[in-house]
Write an enzyme that holds these catalytic residues in place. Structure first.
Site, PDB file in Angstrom:
ATOM      1  N   CYS A 115      22.834  72.478  13.340  1.00  0.00           N
ATOM      2  CA  CYS A 115      22.838  73.898  13.723  1.00  0.00           C
ATOM      3  C   CYS A 115      22.149  74.779  12.680  1.00  0.00           C
ATOM      4  O   CYS A 115      21.855  75.935  12.954  1.00  0.00           O
ATOM      5  CB  CYS A 115      24.268  74.384  13.935  1.00  0.00           C
ATOM      6  N   HIS A 257      25.520  81.900  13.158  1.00  0.00           N
ATOM      7  CA  HIS A 257      25.488  80.801  14.124  1.00  0.00           C
ATOM      8  C   HIS A 257      26.672  80.958  15.080  1.00  0.00           C
ATOM      9  O   HIS A 257      27.779  81.298  14.657  1.00  0.00           O
ATOM     10  CB  HIS A 257      25.581  79.482  13.359  1.00  0.00           C
ATOM     11  N   ASN A 287      27.633  77.006  22.195  1.00  0.00           N
ATOM     12  CA  ASN A 287      26.932  76.644  20.957  1.00  0.00           C
ATOM     13  C   ASN A 287      25.620  75.938  21.333  1.00  0.00           C
ATOM     14  O   ASN A 287      25.631  74.793  21.779  1.00  0.00           O
ATOM     15  CB  ASN A 287      27.834  75.725  20.126  1.00  0.00           C
TER      16      ASN A 287
HETATM   17  N1  ACO Z   1      41.068  71.922  26.081  1.00  0.00           N
HETATM   18  C1  ACO Z   1      42.396  71.855  25.812  1.00  0.00           C
HETATM   19  N2  ACO Z   1      42.890  71.353  24.658  1.00  0.00           N
HETATM   20  C2  ACO Z   1      42.019  70.900  23.759  1.00  0.00           C
HETATM   21  C3  ACO Z   1      40.623  70.924  23.967  1.00  0.00           C
HETATM   22  C4  ACO Z   1      40.166  71.463  25.191  1.00  0.00           C
HETATM   23  N3  ACO Z   1      38.860  71.542  25.497  1.00  0.00           N
HETATM   24  N4  ACO Z   1      39.998  70.411  22.890  1.00  0.00           N
HETATM   25  C5  ACO Z   1      40.959  70.068  22.014  1.00  0.00           C
HETATM   26  N5  ACO Z   1      42.191  70.353  22.543  1.00  0.00           N
HETATM   27  C6  ACO Z   1      43.502  70.148  21.936  1.00  0.00           C
HETATM   28  C7  ACO Z   1      43.513  68.994  20.941  1.00  0.00           C
HETATM   29  O1  ACO Z   1      43.674  67.767  21.598  1.00  0.00           O
HETATM   30  C8  ACO Z   1      44.681  69.362  20.075  1.00  0.00           C
HETATM   31  O2  ACO Z   1      45.862  69.006  20.762  1.00  0.00           O
HETATM   32  P1  ACO Z   1      47.144  68.413  19.948  1.00  0.00           P
HETATM   33  O3  ACO Z   1      47.559  69.553  19.042  1.00  0.00           O
HETATM   34  O4  ACO Z   1      48.107  68.101  21.026  1.00  0.00           O
HETATM   35  O5  ACO Z   1      46.620  67.238  19.187  1.00  0.00           O
HETATM   36  C9  ACO Z   1      44.653  70.889  20.050  1.00  0.00           C
HETATM   37  O6  ACO Z   1      43.837  71.299  21.172  1.00  0.00           O
HETATM   38  C10 ACO Z   1      44.046  71.457  18.780  1.00  0.00           C
HETATM   39  O7  ACO Z   1      42.838  70.745  18.467  1.00  0.00           O
HETATM   40  P2  ACO Z   1      41.941  71.136  17.245  1.00  0.00           P
HETATM   41  O8  ACO Z   1      40.741  70.238  17.211  1.00  0.00           O
HETATM   42  O9  ACO Z   1      42.788  71.234  16.017  1.00  0.00           O
HETATM   43  O10 ACO Z   1      41.489  72.601  17.693  1.00  0.00           O
HETATM   44  P3  ACO Z   1      40.771  73.703  16.864  1.00  0.00           P
HETATM   45  O11 ACO Z   1      41.553  74.930  16.879  1.00  0.00           O
HETATM   46  O12 ACO Z   1      40.258  73.196  15.523  1.00  0.00           O
HETATM   47  O13 ACO Z   1      39.463  73.996  17.776  1.00  0.00           O
HETATM   48  C11 ACO Z   1      37.112  73.484  17.730  1.00  0.00           C
HETATM   49  C12 ACO Z   1      38.520  72.960  18.005  1.00  0.00           C
HETATM   50  C13 ACO Z   1      36.836  74.583  18.745  1.00  0.00           C
HETATM   51  C14 ACO Z   1      36.128  72.343  17.897  1.00  0.00           C
HETATM   52  C15 ACO Z   1      37.024  74.063  16.284  1.00  0.00           C
HETATM   53  O14 ACO Z   1      37.584  73.149  15.381  1.00  0.00           O
HETATM   54  C16 ACO Z   1      35.624  74.392  15.845  1.00  0.00           C
HETATM   55  O15 ACO Z   1      35.008  75.332  16.324  1.00  0.00           O
HETATM   56  N6  ACO Z   1      35.103  73.666  14.853  1.00  0.00           N
HETATM   57  C17 ACO Z   1      33.796  73.966  14.221  1.00  0.00           C
HETATM   58  C18 ACO Z   1      32.643  73.535  15.055  1.00  0.00           C
HETATM   59  C19 ACO Z   1      31.345  73.778  14.295  1.00  0.00           C
HETATM   60  O16 ACO Z   1      31.166  74.796  13.648  1.00  0.00           O
HETATM   61  N7  ACO Z   1      30.438  72.816  14.335  1.00  0.00           N
HETATM   62  C20 ACO Z   1      29.218  72.933  13.562  1.00  0.00           C
HETATM   63  C21 ACO Z   1      28.051  73.217  14.371  1.00  0.00           C
HETATM   64  S1  ACO Z   1      27.754  72.009  15.668  1.00  0.00           S
HETATM   65  C22 ACO Z   1      26.293  71.117  15.209  1.00  0.00           C
HETATM   66  O17 ACO Z   1      25.773  71.155  14.092  1.00  0.00           O
HETATM   67  C23 ACO Z   1      25.727  70.234  16.283  1.00  0.00           C
END
Ligand code: ACO
Length: 330
Positions: A115, A257, A287
């Site tokens: 990204c 981003h 994204n």
């Molecule tokens: N729908 C419902 N529940 C979900 C979903 C979904 N789509 N996805 C995950 N969950 C659940 C998980 O299973 C977990 O459940 P549990 O507590 O029972 O285990 C719960 O939600 C929390 O999961 P987390 O992964 O801890 O959720 P988080 O709040 O961290 O959000 C996310 C996830 C959106 C991916 C976040 O961590 C994020 O934005 N991370 C950064 C992404 C990023 O910046 N990437 C870099 C750029 S991408 C690139 O370079 C290609």
């Protein structure tokens, strides 16, 4: 050695026609509109058709960018494409784009920094222009991550969309107020395994097993990435401001981003800047990786939010891990 200033001449963007919203995703994986909205700020994303590849989106964005500039096609003397979802592992998508644009005998190459690819590409383009080697470099951030998405993995498949954004980095005239003030790029390869496409390269070539195990798709430990994102984007933005004797109050617009609205809000809070100065379009595109910043910049310029002379701060974070920022007067 000659030394010039570089500037952004214009921006352009393009997103595929097909739109997938959160309610559509509810029918594909175990998720809800409410979870996606509250955890990411996303509502819909554009999805490329079966026949569309990265160079097709890049071509549209590049054409929009060139047509809205004063730069003639024949005056473009280099092409850099930031992408991790190019048409093929090789040749580069930049070379394919060069052919589509009918531009001959100029350098064209891809940059892979997840990204942060667009920020890396601008950092490179700026050096060529500032040292007098090039006058007009077409830089494109393009991604079709939905074709390397595991549509059974709710952790990742709700996050990505497809799109392209382009700019021309040009030599600034002495009378120009526009210029790229400074750039900073960084990486930490020790955390690369948290955001990776595991198969398809020389480490794990394509096999029936790699396909069956979905190893050609994006794997991400989202919450590990989340923690680093705010910290790293803040650090590079803060350093750029400090070393140019500017404070955040001098900045008219921040274009971060678009990976997660909570990351963007966290960054704004850490920078002590109002969200009214932050460009956000994540709800419409999701994204789009290396395309988010030029796509958001193009929209904000067309909506007359960002005007010539405004100080803009662009900042990104992604696979590698990589991060970086750009400070410019548009
Ligand atoms: N729908 C419902 N529940 C979900 C979903 C979904 N789509 N996805 C995950 N969950 C659940 C998980 O299973 C977990 O459940 P549990 O507590 O029972 O285990 C719960 O939600 C929390 O999961 P987390 O992964 O801890 O959720 P988080 O709040 O961290 O959000 C996310 C996830 C959106 C991916 C976040 O961590 C994020 O934005 N991370 C950064 C992404 C990023 O910046 N990437 C870099 C750029 S991408 C690139 O370079 C290609």
């Amino acid at each position: 050695m000659l030394s010039y200033h570089a500037k952004f001449s214009s921006f352009g963007s393009h997103a595929p026609k097909k739109i997938l919203n959160n309610f559509d995703l509810e029918k594909i994986v175990d998720t809800t509109d409410e979870w996606i909205r509250t955890r990411t700020g996303m509502f819909e994303r554009h999805i490329a058709s079966e026949s569309e590849a990265a160079s097709d989106l890049a071509f549209q964005a590049a054409t929009n960018c060139i047509e809205s500039s004063n730069v003639k096609y024949k005056d473009i003397d280099q092409i850099i494409v930031a992408t991790i979802s190019g048409d093929h592992p090789f040749p580069s998508t930049a070379c394919i784009l060069q052919k589509k644009l009918g531009l001959k005998n100029i350098p064209a190459f891809d940059v892979s920094a997840g990204c942060t690819g667009f920020v890396y590409a601008i950092d490179i383009a700026r050096q060529y222009v500032e040292n007098g080697i090039a006058q007009n470099i077409l830089v494109v951030g393009v991604e079709i991550l939905t074709k390397i998405t595991n549509w059974k993995d709710r952790n990742t498949c709700v996050l990505f969309g497809d799109g392209a954004g382009a700019t021309i980095v040009s030599r600034a005239e002495a009378s120009d107020i526009s210029r790229i003030i400074d750039t900073k790029i960084d990486a930490d390869g020790s955390q690369g395994e948290f955001l990776i496409q595991q198969a398809g390269g020389s480490r794990m070539p394509a096999s029936h097993e790699s396909v069956d195990k979905n190893l050609h798709t994006v794997f991400m430990e989202g919450n590990r990435i989340f923690k680093n994102a705010i910290k790293s984007m803040f650090a590079s933005s803060d350093e750029l401001l400090r070393r140019n004797n500017l404070s955040v109050s001098d900045v008219d617009w921040i274009i971060p981003h678009q990976a997660n609205l909570r990351i963007i809000e966290g960054l704004a809070e850490k920078m002590k800047v109002s969200m009214s100065k932050v460009i956000v379009n994540i709800e419409k595109y999701g994204n789009t990786s290396s395309a988010t910043i030029p796509l958001a910049a193009d929209e904000a310029i067309r909506n007359k939010k960002i005007r010539r002379g405004d100080i803009i701060l662009l900042t990104s974070f992604g696979a590698g891990l990589t991060w970086g920022s750009i400070l410019a007067r548009y």
